[in-house]
Design an enzyme around this catalytic site. Structure first.
Site, PDB file in Angstrom:
ATOM      1  N   SER A   1      49.292  32.407  40.863  1.00  0.00           N
ATOM      2  CA  SER A   1      50.267  32.873  41.798  1.00  0.00           C
ATOM      3  C   SER A   1      51.563  31.830  42.008  1.00  0.00           C
ATOM      4  CB  SER A   1      49.723  33.254  43.254  1.00  0.00           C
ATOM      5  OG  SER A   1      50.735  33.522  43.852  1.00  0.00           O
TER       6      SER A   1
ATOM      7  N   LYS B   1      43.924  29.288  45.001  1.00  0.00           N
ATOM      8  CA  LYS B   1      44.688  29.271  43.674  1.00  0.00           C
ATOM      9  C   LYS B   1      44.885  27.764  43.355  1.00  0.00           C
ATOM     10  CE  LYS B   1      44.581  33.582  43.182  1.00  0.00           C
ATOM     11  NZ  LYS B   1      43.883  34.230  42.216  1.00  0.00           N
TER      12      LYS B   1
ATOM     13  N   TYR C   1      44.381  31.407  51.251  1.00  0.00           N
ATOM     14  CA  TYR C   1      44.149  32.230  50.094  1.00  0.00           C
ATOM     15  C   TYR C   1      45.203  31.273  48.930  1.00  0.00           C
ATOM     16  CZ  TYR C   1      46.298  35.207  46.446  1.00  0.00           C
ATOM     17  OH  TYR C   1      46.621  35.654  45.008  1.00  0.00           O
TER      18      TYR C   1
HETATM   19  P1  NAD Z   1      42.721  43.588  43.860  1.00  0.00           P
HETATM   20  O1  NAD Z   1      42.100  43.187  45.062  1.00  0.00           O
HETATM   21  O2  NAD Z   1      43.020  44.787  43.407  1.00  0.00           O
HETATM   22  O3  NAD Z   1      41.605  43.021  42.418  1.00  0.00           O
HETATM   23  C1  NAD Z   1      40.716  42.233  42.629  1.00  0.00           C
HETATM   24  C2  NAD Z   1      39.369  42.913  42.192  1.00  0.00           C
HETATM   25  O4  NAD Z   1      38.279  41.751  42.228  1.00  0.00           O
HETATM   26  C3  NAD Z   1      38.899  44.139  43.161  1.00  0.00           C
HETATM   27  O5  NAD Z   1      38.629  45.051  42.226  1.00  0.00           O
HETATM   28  C4  NAD Z   1      37.646  43.475  43.902  1.00  0.00           C
HETATM   29  O6  NAD Z   1      36.745  44.528  43.997  1.00  0.00           O
HETATM   30  C5  NAD Z   1      37.179  42.490  43.017  1.00  0.00           C
HETATM   31  N1  NAD Z   1      36.492  41.399  43.463  1.00  0.00           N
HETATM   32  C6  NAD Z   1      36.932  40.466  44.414  1.00  0.00           C
HETATM   33  N2  NAD Z   1      35.925  39.589  44.842  1.00  0.00           N
HETATM   34  C7  NAD Z   1      34.914  39.689  43.919  1.00  0.00           C
HETATM   35  C8  NAD Z   1      33.595  39.212  43.677  1.00  0.00           C
HETATM   36  N3  NAD Z   1      33.195  38.138  44.364  1.00  0.00           N
HETATM   37  N4  NAD Z   1      32.928  39.627  42.523  1.00  0.00           N
HETATM   38  C9  NAD Z   1      33.396  40.746  41.714  1.00  0.00           C
HETATM   39  N5  NAD Z   1      34.645  41.385  42.073  1.00  0.00           N
HETATM   40  C10 NAD Z   1      35.251  41.012  42.970  1.00  0.00           C
HETATM   41  O7  NAD Z   1      43.925  42.170  43.508  1.00  0.00           O
HETATM   42  P2  NAD Z   1      44.758  42.147  42.171  1.00  0.00           P
HETATM   43  O8  NAD Z   1      46.012  42.570  43.203  1.00  0.00           O
HETATM   44  O9  NAD Z   1      44.508  43.167  41.245  1.00  0.00           O
HETATM   45  O10 NAD Z   1      44.709  40.801  41.966  1.00  0.00           O
HETATM   46  C11 NAD Z   1      44.203  40.299  41.177  1.00  0.00           C
HETATM   47  C12 NAD Z   1      44.113  38.759  40.974  1.00  0.00           C
HETATM   48  O11 NAD Z   1      45.297  38.495  40.766  1.00  0.00           O
HETATM   49  C13 NAD Z   1      43.549  38.307  42.268  1.00  0.00           C
HETATM   50  O12 NAD Z   1      43.064  36.855  41.660  1.00  0.00           O
HETATM   51  C14 NAD Z   1      44.963  37.964  42.876  1.00  0.00           C
HETATM   52  O13 NAD Z   1      44.617  36.528  43.752  1.00  0.00           O
HETATM   53  C15 NAD Z   1      45.819  37.595  41.908  1.00  0.00           C
HETATM   54  N6  NAD Z   1      47.161  37.572  42.263  1.00  0.00           N
HETATM   55  C16 NAD Z   1      47.615  38.957  42.662  1.00  0.00           C
HETATM   56  C17 NAD Z   1      48.889  38.920  43.094  1.00  0.00           C
HETATM   57  C18 NAD Z   1      49.623  40.130  43.806  1.00  0.00           C
HETATM   58  O14 NAD Z   1      50.614  40.236  44.496  1.00  0.00           O
HETATM   59  N7  NAD Z   1      48.572  41.511  43.676  1.00  0.00           N
HETATM   60  C19 NAD Z   1      49.819  38.090  42.991  1.00  0.00           C
HETATM   61  C20 NAD Z   1      49.384  36.769  42.456  1.00  0.00           C
HETATM   62  C21 NAD Z   1      47.966  36.774  41.860  1.00  0.00           C
END
Ligand code: NAD
Length: 340
Positions: free
Chosen positions: A126, A155, A151
């Site tokens: 991120s 990362k 959080y």
């Molecule tokens: P999200 O919460 O929609 O998706 C994450 C998925 O991981 C979910 O389906 C959840 O059920 C699953 N999950 C969480 N912990 C788990 C575990 N221990 N075992 C198995 N499954 C698990 O989030 P997103 O927005 O799709 O983000 C995906 C990734 O991108 C994450 O790592 C997040 O930190 C990163 N990210 C997101 C953003 C954003 O703004 N959405 C920005 C930068 C980075």
């Protein structure tokens, strides 16, 4: 057919990425514990691509669960690791929950990749690792600073764990994609973002307000040092972002550096007011909003220099802001049962 394992593949970015890998001809195996998504997402993916990905309900923070899946799919060429908790505010209140889930997850994934010779990793990082950068736009060379939240720290720690692991073995390769602000939904409106409870992010809050689920949008601060006073971010379409992962896997399978970082954004900053105007313009909906105090921990402005992703990865954001914002609205209407 080449196979990839996608952790967190029923989540917001993960589900769009599954679609893009399937469209590109890959076989996809999803691991997700459904802690922040639901199983109907797999139906949505199947209805878009005509192919049903294999799905395992499993926790990546559990070593045995990761072993069970990886041992069955040791012919995969790469792992795309999304599974993590992502709510900044919650991470401040429950740091151990975040450290356990987000750090144990990558440890298990790397351990089993080594054991089963799955050699390539794409990691969801991120722009939060840059904090408020001194120079804009942010390049991959910009310093990684002390994160504002547990959080954000997960990362930074994940990237460090990946680098240390790669240094200890000549086998693995990894690309860390530093996402800016993902927004929007698939153009079919069959998958999108499903925030549980009150959304933390701007666009789901806007669409929920417009549909009547929230009274009004709070704009946090109009006294920033920006042209209209509201905070600036680099909003990247989720399908464009998903495609960057397919490019990353192609690059990993070629001969190149063992660890690379890429900024994934549009290269353009948009203010909160510009997003509100884009929403009103592209949907014809009027949005109720009010200006309130700045929110603690928010940076003033950040957007990406995407030159490296454009030239080295061969990836570029394609969708316009208006079509992206509109796609989020079409998804919101579908989720709430209104015709699209
Ligand atoms: P999200 O919460 O929609 O998706 C994450 C998925 O991981 C979910 O389906 C959840 O059920 C699953 N999950 C969480 N912990 C788990 C575990 N221990 N075992 C198995 N499954 C698990 O989030 P997103 O927005 O799709 O983000 C995906 C990734 O991108 C994450 O790592 C997040 O930190 C990163 N990210 C997101 C953003 C954003 O703004 N959405 C920005 C930068 C980075």
């Amino acid at each position: 057919m080449q196979k990839v394992i996608i952790t967190g593949g029923t989540g917001y970015i993960g589900s769009h990425t599954v679609v893009e890998f399937q469209n590109a001809g890959y076989e996809v195996v999803i691991i997700d514990n459904l802690s922040n998504s639901n199983i109907e997402v797999v139906d949505g993916i199947e209805s878009i691509t005509g192919k049903r990905p294999q799905f395992y309900k499993a926790d990546v923070a559990c070593h045995k669960a990761v072993d069970d899946v990886f041992s069955k799919h040791d012919d995969a060429i790469a792992v795309i690791h999304f599974a993590a908790y992502k709510a900044v505010g919650e991470s401040v209140k429950k740091p151990l929950l975040y450290y356990h889930n987000n750090v144990q997850g990558i440890v298990n994934v790397l351990d089993k990749m080594q054991e089963y010779n799955i050699l390539n990793l794409v990691f969801s990082s991120s722009c939060t690792v840059y904090g408020q950068p001194e120079k804009l736009p942010v390049t991959e060379e910009s310093p990684v600073v002390k994160p504002e939240s547990p959080y954000g720290n997960t990362k930074k720690i994940n990237e460090e764990i990946i680098v240390d692991t790669l240094n200890s073995t000549r086998k693995l390769k990894a690309i860390s994609l530093r996402y800016f602000n993902p927004i929007g939904a698939h153009e079919s409106a069959k998958i999108g973002e499903l925030p549980l409870g009150v959304p933390d992010n701007l666009l789901p809050y806007i669409t929920q307000t417009a549909i009547g689920l929230r009274k009004e949008l709070s704009v946090f601060g109009d006294d920033y040092n920006t042209p209209d006073g509201t905070a600036i971010r680099d909003y990247i379409n989720v399908t464009d972002l998903a495609k960057a992962h397919v490019k990353a896997v192609s690059r990993l399978t070629e001969d190149h550096d063992r660890f690379e970082v890429f900024n994934v954004g549009t290269g353009k900053g948009s203010s909160v007011m510009e997003i509100i105007l884009a929403f009103e313009r592209s949907t014809g909906q009027e949005l109720k909003y009010k200006i309130v105090d700045r929110r603690a921990g928010d940076v003033e402005q950040v957007w990406a220099d995407t030159t490296k992703a454009n030239t080295v990865l061969g990836w570029k954001a394609e969708k316009t802001l208006d079509e992206t914002v509109k796609s989020a609205w079409e998804w919101e209407k579908r989720v709430r049962g209104e015709s699209v």
